[in-house]
Write a protein that holds these residues in place. Structure first.
Motif, PDB file in Angstrom:
ATOM      1  N   PHE A 120     -16.147   5.045  -5.583  1.00 19.92           N
ATOM      2  CA  PHE A 120     -15.446   6.306  -5.313  1.00 19.92           C
ATOM      3  C   PHE A 120     -13.931   6.214  -5.384  1.00 19.92           C
ATOM      4  O   PHE A 120     -13.263   7.234  -5.381  1.00 19.92           O
ATOM      5  N   ILE A 121     -13.390   5.005  -5.396  1.00 21.03           N
ATOM      6  CA  ILE A 121     -11.924   4.880  -5.428  1.00 21.03           C
ATOM      7  C   ILE A 121     -11.469   4.644  -6.868  1.00 21.03           C
ATOM      8  O   ILE A 121     -11.894   3.677  -7.508  1.00 21.03           O
ATOM      9  N   ASN A 122     -10.628   5.539  -7.354  1.00 25.25           N
ATOM     10  CA  ASN A 122      -9.983   5.332  -8.652  1.00 25.25           C
ATOM     11  C   ASN A 122      -8.472   5.333  -8.509  1.00 25.25           C
ATOM     12  O   ASN A 122      -7.805   4.414  -8.936  1.00 25.25           O
ATOM     13  N   SER A 123      -7.989   6.389  -7.840  1.00 19.44           N
ATOM     14  CA  SER A 123      -6.537   6.555  -7.802  1.00 19.44           C
ATOM     15  C   SER A 123      -6.017   6.481  -6.369  1.00 19.44           C
ATOM     16  O   SER A 123      -6.781   6.599  -5.398  1.00 19.44           O
ATOM     17  N   ARG A 125      -4.663   8.665  -4.856  1.00 19.13           N
ATOM     18  CA  ARG A 125      -4.924   9.936  -4.175  1.00 19.13           C
ATOM     19  C   ARG A 125      -6.166   9.862  -3.290  1.00 19.13           C
ATOM     20  O   ARG A 125      -6.315  10.629  -2.370  1.00 19.13           O
ATOM     21  N   GLU A 126      -7.070   8.923  -3.586  1.00 17.19           N
ATOM     22  CA  GLU A 126      -8.310   8.840  -2.797  1.00 17.19           C
ATOM     23  C   GLU A 126      -8.162   7.961  -1.549  1.00 17.19           C
ATOM     24  O   GLU A 126      -9.120   7.774  -0.814  1.00 17.19           O
ATOM     25  N   TYR A 276      -7.267   0.343  -7.271  1.00 15.59           N
ATOM     26  CA  TYR A 276      -6.919   1.746  -7.543  1.00 15.59           C
ATOM     27  C   TYR A 276      -5.698   1.764  -8.448  1.00 15.59           C
ATOM     28  O   TYR A 276      -4.971   0.775  -8.556  1.00 15.59           O
TER      29      TYR A 276
END
Ligand code: ATP
Ligand code: MG
Length: 408
Positions: A120-123, A125-126, A276
């Motif tokens: 669930f973590i990409n950027s 922003r998360e 990320y």
């Protein structure tokens, strides 16, 4: 609840191999049953206590933004190999499944939650976020002789937090400390529990343990009541005065570790390539924290700390019932009080059984609800019930319609 309907009852005989005080008294009072060394069933009274502890912890975890999840008990060997802990953790229970694959019965969940977060973590922003669960853990403990203090199967709350950098982890870590302080205050251990410097684990120099003073504890900690420094003996050289304020009352005490919080840094993110993209699109490792708390160990610790020679003295917040109502041949009136208190939202254990007064009194002290109400012909003549706090020797007679306000 009516005691006549409780499928359990107090015990006179104890399992011969049970040597710890908390397990002995909880077994005798009918809160738990022993299945094997370090393995216990929770019976109706014991489960009510666990549920109350669970609710307090849940509320405090939600108050710092924790999102509740539930991770599986089984995890494949590969997850544990990635961190090197399949080989290095001596307490790991390993089992073979019918597909010939091997699994661990999880003793903690970094090996499951880190790859989960990676989905669930990409950027940036998360981040940040934190997840927690209240779940059964398994550890092949060598010494499982301390009752609920050291189970081979036990209930733990584990919270994991995920951050873009160390500064953000440090900020959240302080919030968790405050939430833990509130939890220990709420479960009745606040006065005896110390935030203690302990060995750091993989990343930072120190971790913090929450240590509750009790002779039943297996740890030794130094404490200073003047400046409130507490340090686990395993990380500090013997010294006679407080290293922080120089106070001479610096002393060594036995304690049990009820909670442990760690800054994990990137130890697990590195193992599972959890990263990320930052504001410039550059990949960075996620910085993690983990925060454990033993629910069953808290229950056992409360019993070790809060008892007298007659039995347990539950703090109100986690007592199985607020009131233990004893009827001494006055069942008709007792029934009315039982109904009324129930309508007022007071939890009552009603001893409606046809047994001697002496037996009822002894069991009320053993089970340890905060208030004992006795209704008998003697109290009826005075138009009331006898009330006594478990912590006190004094009794008084109060009128029926004053009971709710008194015990609230
Ligand atoms: P210990 O040093 O007592 O073996 P630990 O440091 O291995 O414990 P952690 O991995 O820090 O334990 O686990 C987090 C919390 O879970 C502990 O602070 C404690 O409250 C609880 N806990 C750990 N092991 C047990 C156990 N065998 N039985 C009951 N509770 C436990
Ligand atoms: Mg620990």
């Amino acid at each position: 609840m009516k005691q006549s309907q409780l499928f359990t009852h107090t015990l006179k005989e104890l399992p011969k191999d049970e040597t710890s005080y908390n397990a002995q008294v909880l077994l005798r009072a009918g809160f738990i049953d022993k299945v094997a060394a370090g393995v216990y069933s929770f019976l109706p009274l014991g489960w009510r206590v666990m549920e109350k502890i669970r609710q307090i912890i849940r509320e405090e975890m939600q108050s710092i933004g924790g999102q509740e999840i539930n991770l599986p008990t089984l995890a494949p060997k590969e997850n544990w190999q990635k961190t090197g802990r399949w080989e290095s953790l001596d307490i790991l229970f390993k089992i073979a499944a019918s597909d010939k694959k091997e699994y661990a019965l999880n003793p903690t969940h970094e090996e499951v939650v880190t790859p989960l977060a990676g989905k669930f973590i990409n950027s940036y922003r998360e981040l940040p976020f934190a997840v927690f669960q209240i779940q059964t853990k398994f550890r092949n403990e060598k010494r499982a002789k301390a009752g609920l203090l050291r189970g081979r199967e036990f209930t733990m709350k584990d919270l994991y937090s995920f951050h873009a950098d160390q500064v953000d982890l440090d900020r959240y870590y302080e919030q968790v400390i405050q939430a833990y302080v509130r939890i220990f205050n709420r479960v009745g251990l606040g006065a005896n529990t110390y935030l203690t410097f302990a060995a750091g684990g993989s990343f930072s120099k120190y971790s913090h343990e929450f240590q509750t003073l009790t002779a039943a504890g297996e740890d030794l900690i130094y404490i200073c009541d003047k400046c409130h420094l507490a340090v686990n003996q395993e990380i500090i050289a013997e010294q006679s005065v407080c290293p922080q304020c120089g106070d001479k009352d610096w002393r060594k005490e036995k304690a049990v570790e009820v909670g442990n919080i760690f800054k994990l840094g990137t130890r697990y993110s590195d193992a599972f390539a959890l990263s990320y993209s930052d504001k410039n699109g550059v990949k960075q490792p996620v910085v993690m924290g983990c925060y454990g708390l033993g629910l069953s160990r808290i229950m056992g610790t409360v019993v070790e700390v809060c008892h007298d020679e007659r039995g347990i003295i539950w703090p109100q917040s986690i007592a199985p019932f607020r009131v233990h109502l004893l009827s001494l041949k006055a069942n008709e009136e007792a029934e009315k009080i039982y109904q009324k208190l129930g309508q007022d939202g007071i939890e009552v254990l009603y001893d409606d059984r046809d047994v001697s007064a002496g037996e009822k009194f002894a069991e009320a002290d053993l089970i340890g609800c905060p208030y004992r109400l006795v209704i008998s012909q003697k109290t009826l003549i005075q138009n009331g019930v006898e009330i006594k706090r478990r912590v006190s020797q004094e009794t008084e007679i109060i009128k029926f319609n004053h009971i709710t306000a008194y015990v609230q």
